[in-house]
Write a protein that holds these residues in place. Sequence first.
Motif, PDB file in Angstrom:
ATOM      1  N   THR A 268      57.029  84.862 106.223  1.00  0.00           N
ATOM      2  CA  THR A 268      57.170  85.823 107.318  1.00  0.00           C
ATOM      3  C   THR A 268      56.166  86.970 107.202  1.00  0.00           C
ATOM      4  O   THR A 268      55.641  87.247 106.106  1.00  0.00           O
ATOM      5  N   HIS A 269      55.916  87.623 108.325  1.00  0.00           N
ATOM      6  CA  HIS A 269      55.061  88.803 108.388  1.00  0.00           C
ATOM      7  C   HIS A 269      55.725  89.842 109.285  1.00  0.00           C
ATOM      8  O   HIS A 269      56.433  89.473 110.247  1.00  0.00           O
ATOM      9  N   TYR A 270      55.459  91.118 108.987  1.00  0.00           N
ATOM     10  CA  TYR A 270      55.969  92.218 109.809  1.00  0.00           C
ATOM     11  C   TYR A 270      54.918  93.310 109.875  1.00  0.00           C
ATOM     12  O   TYR A 270      54.195  93.556 108.902  1.00  0.00           O
ATOM     13  N   ILE A 271      54.873  94.005 111.003  1.00  0.00           N
ATOM     14  CA  ILE A 271      54.057  95.213 111.010  1.00  0.00           C
ATOM     15  C   ILE A 271      54.817  96.297 110.257  1.00  0.00           C
ATOM     16  O   ILE A 271      56.042  96.264 110.144  1.00  0.00           O
ATOM     17  N   ASP A 272      54.064  97.275 109.742  1.00  0.00           N
ATOM     18  CA  ASP A 272      54.663  98.283 108.878  1.00  0.00           C
ATOM     19  C   ASP A 272      55.786  99.055 109.562  1.00  0.00           C
ATOM     20  O   ASP A 272      56.790  99.404 108.922  1.00  0.00           O
ATOM     21  N   SER A 273      55.637  99.301 110.849  1.00  0.00           N
ATOM     22  CA  SER A 273      56.603 100.154 111.542  1.00  0.00           C
ATOM     23  C   SER A 273      57.987  99.522 111.694  1.00  0.00           C
ATOM     24  O   SER A 273      58.949 100.227 112.025  1.00  0.00           O
ATOM     25  N   VAL A 274      58.108  98.213 111.449  1.00  0.00           N
ATOM     26  CA  VAL A 274      59.416  97.572 111.588  1.00  0.00           C
ATOM     27  C   VAL A 274      59.944  97.013 110.269  1.00  0.00           C
ATOM     28  O   VAL A 274      61.081  96.511 110.224  1.00  0.00           O
ATOM     29  N   LYS A 275      59.163  97.115 109.209  1.00  0.00           N
ATOM     30  CA  LYS A 275      59.614  96.592 107.915  1.00  0.00           C
ATOM     31  C   LYS A 275      60.897  97.300 107.477  1.00  0.00           C
ATOM     32  O   LYS A 275      61.011  98.522 107.539  1.00  0.00           O
ATOM     33  N   GLY A 276      61.842  96.519 107.019  1.00  0.00           N
ATOM     34  CA  GLY A 276      63.131  97.066 106.606  1.00  0.00           C
ATOM     35  C   GLY A 276      64.118  97.244 107.747  1.00  0.00           C
ATOM     36  O   GLY A 276      65.298  97.514 107.510  1.00  0.00           O
ATOM     37  N   ARG A 277      63.646  97.098 108.991  1.00  0.00           N
ATOM     38  CA  ARG A 277      64.528  97.256 110.155  1.00  0.00           C
ATOM     39  C   ARG A 277      64.680  95.957 110.947  1.00  0.00           C
ATOM     40  O   ARG A 277      65.727  95.703 111.528  1.00  0.00           O
ATOM     41  N   PHE A 278      63.625  95.156 111.004  1.00  0.00           N
ATOM     42  CA  PHE A 278      63.638  93.911 111.755  1.00  0.00           C
ATOM     43  C   PHE A 278      63.623  92.733 110.778  1.00  0.00           C
ATOM     44  O   PHE A 278      62.980  92.781 109.727  1.00  0.00           O
ATOM     45  N   THR A 279      64.294  91.670 111.161  1.00  0.00           N
ATOM     46  CA  THR A 279      64.293  90.442 110.368  1.00  0.00           C
ATOM     47  C   THR A 279      64.099  89.249 111.293  1.00  0.00           C
ATOM     48  O   THR A 279      64.845  89.085 112.267  1.00  0.00           O
ATOM     49  N   ILE A 280      63.114  88.428 110.967  1.00  0.00           N
ATOM     50  CA  ILE A 280      62.864  87.210 111.734  1.00  0.00           C
ATOM     51  C   ILE A 280      63.427  86.021 110.968  1.00  0.00           C
ATOM     52  O   ILE A 280      63.346  85.962 109.736  1.00  0.00           O
ATOM     53  N   SER A 281      64.025  85.088 111.691  1.00  0.00           N
ATOM     54  CA  SER A 281      64.622  83.926 111.042  1.00  0.00           C
ATOM     55  C   SER A 281      64.691  82.768 112.015  1.00  0.00           C
ATOM     56  O   SER A 281      64.450  82.928 113.211  1.00  0.00           O
ATOM     57  N   ARG A 282      65.047  81.610 111.472  1.00  0.00           N
ATOM     58  CA  ARG A 282      65.161  80.414 112.300  1.00  0.00           C
ATOM     59  C   ARG A 282      66.595  79.921 112.276  1.00  0.00           C
ATOM     60  O   ARG A 282      67.226  79.847 111.215  1.00  0.00           O
ATOM     61  N   ASP A 283      67.070  79.564 113.433  1.00  0.00           N
ATOM     62  CA  ASP A 283      68.368  78.889 113.558  1.00  0.00           C
ATOM     63  C   ASP A 283      68.061  77.418 113.796  1.00  0.00           C
ATOM     64  O   ASP A 283      67.774  77.001 114.907  1.00  0.00           O
ATOM     65  N   ASN A 284      68.130  76.630 112.723  1.00  0.00           N
ATOM     66  CA  ASN A 284      67.735  75.216 112.831  1.00  0.00           C
ATOM     67  C   ASN A 284      68.592  74.443 113.823  1.00  0.00           C
ATOM     68  O   ASN A 284      68.102  73.607 114.572  1.00  0.00           O
ATOM     69  N   ALA A 285      69.864  74.735 113.821  1.00  0.00           N
ATOM     70  CA  ALA A 285      70.777  73.972 114.662  1.00  0.00           C
ATOM     71  C   ALA A 285      70.462  74.127 116.139  1.00  0.00           C
ATOM     72  O   ALA A 285      70.681  73.227 116.938  1.00  0.00           O
ATOM     73  N   LYS A 286      69.955  75.290 116.496  1.00  0.00           N
ATOM     74  CA  LYS A 286      69.731  75.578 117.912  1.00  0.00           C
ATOM     75  C   LYS A 286      68.252  75.564 118.276  1.00  0.00           C
ATOM     76  O   LYS A 286      67.906  75.901 119.404  1.00  0.00           O
ATOM     77  N   ASN A 287      67.375  75.185 117.341  1.00  0.00           N
ATOM     78  CA  ASN A 287      65.940  75.193 117.610  1.00  0.00           C
ATOM     79  C   ASN A 287      65.511  76.533 118.190  1.00  0.00           C
ATOM     80  O   ASN A 287      64.820  76.604 119.224  1.00  0.00           O
ATOM     81  N   THR A 288      65.899  77.574 117.508  1.00  0.00           N
ATOM     82  CA  THR A 288      65.724  78.940 117.992  1.00  0.00           C
ATOM     83  C   THR A 288      65.184  79.809 116.875  1.00  0.00           C
ATOM     84  O   THR A 288      65.531  79.627 115.709  1.00  0.00           O
ATOM     85  N   VAL A 289      64.336  80.766 117.254  1.00  0.00           N
ATOM     86  CA  VAL A 289      63.874  81.790 116.323  1.00  0.00           C
ATOM     87  C   VAL A 289      64.495  83.116 116.741  1.00  0.00           C
ATOM     88  O   VAL A 289      64.460  83.470 117.926  1.00  0.00           O
ATOM     89  N   LEU A 290      65.047  83.822 115.780  1.00  0.00           N
ATOM     90  CA  LEU A 290      65.760  85.063 116.035  1.00  0.00           C
ATOM     91  C   LEU A 290      64.967  86.258 115.523  1.00  0.00           C
ATOM     92  O   LEU A 290      64.239  86.157 114.529  1.00  0.00           O
ATOM     93  N   LEU A 291      65.126  87.375 116.200  1.00  0.00           N
ATOM     94  CA  LEU A 291      64.587  88.640 115.705  1.00  0.00           C
ATOM     95  C   LEU A 291      65.741  89.643 115.713  1.00  0.00           C
ATOM     96  O   LEU A 291      66.158  90.113 116.775  1.00  0.00           O
ATOM     97  N   GLN A 292      66.274  89.900 114.540  1.00  0.00           N
ATOM     98  CA  GLN A 292      67.337  90.885 114.389  1.00  0.00           C
ATOM     99  C   GLN A 292      66.700  92.253 114.243  1.00  0.00           C
ATOM    100  O   GLN A 292      65.908  92.477 113.326  1.00  0.00           O
ATOM    101  N   MET A 293      67.060  93.167 115.142  1.00  0.00           N
ATOM    102  CA  MET A 293      66.465  94.508 115.153  1.00  0.00           C
ATOM    103  C   MET A 293      67.554  95.531 114.900  1.00  0.00           C
ATOM    104  O   MET A 293      68.555  95.573 115.632  1.00  0.00           O
ATOM    105  N   SER A 294      67.367  96.348 113.889  1.00  0.00           N
ATOM    106  CA  SER A 294      68.342  97.368 113.540  1.00  0.00           C
ATOM    107  C   SER A 294      67.654  98.728 113.461  1.00  0.00           C
ATOM    108  O   SER A 294      66.425  98.807 113.433  1.00  0.00           O
ATOM    109  N   SER A 295      68.471  99.768 113.422  1.00  0.00           N
ATOM    110  CA  SER A 295      67.943 101.142 113.349  1.00  0.00           C
ATOM    111  C   SER A 295      66.868 101.360 114.398  1.00  0.00           C
ATOM    112  O   SER A 295      65.786 101.895 114.107  1.00  0.00           O
ATOM    113  N   LEU A 296      67.156 100.945 115.603  1.00  0.00           N
ATOM    114  CA  LEU A 296      66.154 101.006 116.667  1.00  0.00           C
ATOM    115  C   LEU A 296      65.792 102.430 117.025  1.00  0.00           C
ATOM    116  O   LEU A 296      66.631 103.348 116.969  1.00  0.00           O
TER     117      LEU A 296
END
Length: 123
Positions: free
Chosen positions: A58-86
């Motif tokens: 994975t890669h992140y720009i500095d401004s979102v490190k520690g706040r955003f998480t990218i992941s894959r949901d294999n079952a749904k053929n989906t990529v997620l972006l969890q965004m916190s502390s917006l």
Amino acid sequence: QVQLVESGGGLVQPGGSLRLSCGVSGFNLDYYAIGWFRQAPGKEREGVSSIYLMDGSTHYIDSVKGRFTISRDNAKNTVLLQMSSLKPEDTAVYYCAARGGGSWRDPEAYLYWGQGTQVTVSS
């Protein structure tokens, strides 16, 4: 037919969370990297995060490190972006895109794009 469809955007207060989804169809995710980009009014499109699905790197720009998480949901053929502390500066239209190679931050490296989903962070 290749298709990427984003969902999960909306209005959230500063400090809140959202989870964006990128539903993918028409190609095998294993051989691509998926990136999330955003574009605010009057600004250039910028790469936010990327995941290479073959090895999970994975890669992140500095401004979102520690706040955003990218992941894959294999079952749904989906990529997620969890965004916190917006923050208000996270407000933008968010796009997901697929590339076979090239730099993760270069929009020109991406072959397929979704239509975008609006994220607004405001009190």
